[in-house]
Design an enzyme around this catalytic site. Structure first.
Site, mmCIF file in Angstrom:
data_model
loop_
_atom_site.group_PDB
_atom_site.id
_atom_site.type_symbol
_atom_site.label_atom_id
_atom_site.label_comp_id
_atom_site.label_asym_id
_atom_site.label_seq_id
_atom_site.Cartn_x
_atom_site.Cartn_y
_atom_site.Cartn_z
ATOM 1 N N TYR A 61 -8.229 14.867 -8.744
ATOM 2 C CA TYR A 61 -7.259 14.110 -9.541
ATOM 3 C C TYR A 61 -6.380 15.064 -10.344
ATOM 4 O O TYR A 61 -5.155 14.907 -10.411
ATOM 5 C CB TYR A 61 -8.019 13.161 -10.466
ATOM 6 C CG TYR A 61 -7.146 12.274 -11.318
ATOM 7 C CD1 TYR A 61 -6.508 11.163 -10.784
ATOM 8 C CD2 TYR A 61 -6.983 12.537 -12.680
ATOM 9 C CE1 TYR A 61 -5.723 10.339 -11.575
ATOM 10 C CE2 TYR A 61 -6.199 11.713 -13.475
ATOM 11 C CZ TYR A 61 -5.569 10.618 -12.922
ATOM 12 O OH TYR A 61 -4.794 9.809 -13.711
ATOM 13 N N ASP A 92 0.881 -1.167 0.000
ATOM 14 C CA ASP A 92 0.000 0.000 0.000
ATOM 15 C C ASP A 92 0.920 1.217 0.000
ATOM 16 O O ASP A 92 1.623 1.469 0.986
ATOM 17 C CB ASP A 92 -0.889 -0.014 1.245
ATOM 18 C CG ASP A 92 -1.809 1.199 1.331
ATOM 19 O OD1 ASP A 92 -1.599 2.183 0.593
ATOM 20 O OD2 ASP A 92 -2.744 1.167 2.158
ATOM 21 N N VAL A 93 0.950 1.963 -1.089
ATOM 22 C CA VAL A 93 1.936 3.041 -1.213
ATOM 23 C C VAL A 93 1.714 4.167 -0.208
ATOM 24 O O VAL A 93 2.612 4.988 0.003
ATOM 25 C CB VAL A 93 1.966 3.620 -2.647
ATOM 26 C CG1 VAL A 93 2.473 2.584 -3.633
ATOM 27 C CG2 VAL A 93 0.597 4.166 -3.054
#
Length: 261
Positions: free
Chosen positions: A166, A73-74
Site C-alpha cells: 500500500y 471496477d476501476v
C-alpha cells in the site's frame, strides 16, 4: 486607496462553488469516498459516484439529488471508458476524485507477489489509466481538476503497520501526481493529491477497533487524535474548486502532524 488595493479588497466569488460542474468520484460506495461525493454534491456539482457495489451507490443517490450511481471496477478498461462516457453525457468531466483503493495488512516477507501486484493495480495503475481518460475530457472543456487520494503511508514508512505494498502504491500516487501536473498544466488540467493520515474507513476498520492501536495512534500523532471525515472537506473543496486555480502538483497531508514529526 489605490486601484490595486481596491481590487484586492473586492468581494471574491465563492471559491467552493461547483454549480454546473460534473465530478466523478471512485470508491464512492462507503467511507471517505461516499463523503467526498456528498460534499461535492452539496456544493452544486453533479456527481457520478462510481464503485463496484451498485446497491450502496443507489442508496447514496436516494439521499442526494445530484448523485448519479454508476457501477465501475476501476481495474477494468471497459468500465473506466464507460464511466467517463457517462460523465460526458452529463456534460463532461470537470473534477475527478481518484479515491478507490485497496490494502492488505501483511508483513512484506509474507505477502504473495499476486497480492502486491493487485494492490498496485487498484491503487496506482487504475488511477493512472482513469486520469488519462478524464484528461481527454477535461482538455476538451478547457481544463479541470484531478484530485488523487494518496496517503501519509506514501510519504513516510509505515512500521509497525505492515503496509509495504500500500505504501509503495501510494508513494507512486504522490510522484505520479507531480508528473501529470507538469505534463497537463498548459492544458488547464490541475493535478493535486490529498494524503490523509489515519481516518475511519473500511481499510482502517480493524485498526480503529483495536484499543492498543488507537492508543498508539494518539500517542504518535502530534495533535493527539485520529482524523474525522469532515476534516477532509475543506481540502477537497479547495482542490476541486476555483480556489486552487494556481495550485498544481501539490500533495497536501491532512494528518494531525503525522508527517511533520
Amino acid at each position: 486607496m489605490t486601484a490595486a488595493t481596491e481590487e484586492l479588497r473586492a468581494p471574491s466569488t465563492d471559491l467552493t462553488d461547483l454549480t454546473g460542474q460534473v465530478a466523478v468520484v471512485t470508491g464512492a460506495s462507503s467511507g471517505l469516498g461516499r463523503r467526498f461525493a456528498e460534499v461535492l454534491a452539496a456544493r452544486g456539482a453533479t456527481v457520478v459516484a462510481a464503485a463496484r457495489r451498485l446497491d450502496l451507490l443507489e442508496k447514496l443517490a436516494a439521499d442526494q439529488d445530484r448523485v448519479v450511481p454508476f457501477r465501475c471496477d476501476v481495474t477494468d478498461e471497459a468500465d473506466r471508458a464507460a464511466l467517463v462516457a457517462r460523465a460526458e453525457e452529463l456534460g463532461g468531466v470537470d473534477v475527478l476524485v481518484n479515491n478507490a483503493g485497496w490494502a492488505e495488512a501483511l508483513p512484506a516477507a509474507e505477502q504473495p507477489l499476486d497480492s502486491f501486484r493487485r494492490t498496485l493495480e487498484i491503487d496506482l495503475t487504475a488511477l493512472f489509466a482513469l486520469s488519462v481518460e478524464a484528461y481527454a475530457s477535461m482538455r476538451a472543456r478547457g481544463g479541470g481538476s484531478i484530485v488523487n487520494i494518496a496517503s501519509v503511508l506514501g510519504m513516510v514508512g509505515s512500521a509497525p503497520v505492515t503496509q509495504s505494498a500500500y505504501g509503495a502504491a501510494k508513494g507512486g500516487v504522490v510522484t505520479l501526481t507531480r508528473h501529470l501536473a507538469c505534463e497537463w498544466a498548459r492544458d488547464g488540467v490541475r493535478v493535486n493529491a490529498i494524503a490523509p493520515g489515519f481516518f475511519p474507513s473500511e481499510l482502517t476498520a480493524d485498526m480503529f477497533a483495536d484499543t492498543s492501536a488507537q492508543q498508539w495512534l494518539r500517542r504518535n500523532t502530534p495533535m493527539g487524535r485520529t482524523g474525522r471525515g469532515d476534516e477532509l472537506d475543506g481540502v477537497l473543496l479547495l482542490l476541486a474548486g476555483p480556489g486552487s486555480s494556481y495550485l498544481t502538483g501539490q500533495v497536501l497531508a491532512v494528518d494531525g502532524g503525522w508527517t511533520a514529526r
